[in-house]
Design a protein around this motif. Structure first.
Motif, PDB file in Angstrom:
ATOM      1  N   GLU A  91       1.025  -1.187   0.053  1.00  0.00           N
ATOM      2  CA  GLU A  91      -0.009  -0.093  -0.004  1.00  0.00           C
ATOM      3  C   GLU A  91       0.758   1.267  -0.050  1.00  0.00           C
ATOM      4  O   GLU A  91       0.458   2.181   0.604  1.00  0.00           O
ATOM      5  N   ARG A 137      -1.394   3.072   8.217  1.00  0.00           N
ATOM      6  CA  ARG A 137      -2.353   2.090   7.869  1.00  0.00           C
ATOM      7  C   ARG A 137      -3.814   2.513   8.262  1.00  0.00           C
ATOM      8  O   ARG A 137      -4.833   2.139   7.496  1.00  0.00           O
ATOM      9  N   TYR A 146      -7.363   4.897   2.968  1.00  0.00           N
ATOM     10  CA  TYR A 146      -8.731   4.433   2.918  1.00  0.00           C
ATOM     11  C   TYR A 146      -9.338   4.841   1.602  1.00  0.00           C
ATOM     12  O   TYR A 146      -9.657   4.127   0.686  1.00  0.00           O
TER      13      TYR A 146
END
Length: 74
Positions: free
Chosen positions: A9, A24, A30
């Motif tokens: 990511e 995260r 997100y």
């Protein structure tokens, strides 16, 4: 335009040597994940619909005067 690496990511920005690492639990990460996932879903759905149309096409479709009932019977 950016790239979001799937496994780690990491956010890759053009012209930058190193990726941007977002936490995260970050709302920004997100959002980027949701945009990526939606783009993938859209592309896969589009591809499947095109493939489905090709799978139902027949060589008989090009014959003039041949109706749906006759094509389906053959």
């Amino acid at each position: 335009m950016i790239g979001l690496a799937k496994r780690l990511e990491e956010v890759w920005v053009p012209g930058e040597e190193d990726p941007v690492i977002l936490p995260r639990a970050s709302e920004s990460l997100y959002l980027l994940q949701r945009v990526r996932d939606e783009a993938h879903r859209f592309a896969i759905t589009f591809h499947r619909s095109k493939r489905s149309q090709r799978m139902t096409a027949s060589a008989l479709d090009g014959i003039r005067g041949l109706g749906d009932t006759r094509r389906k019977r053959s």
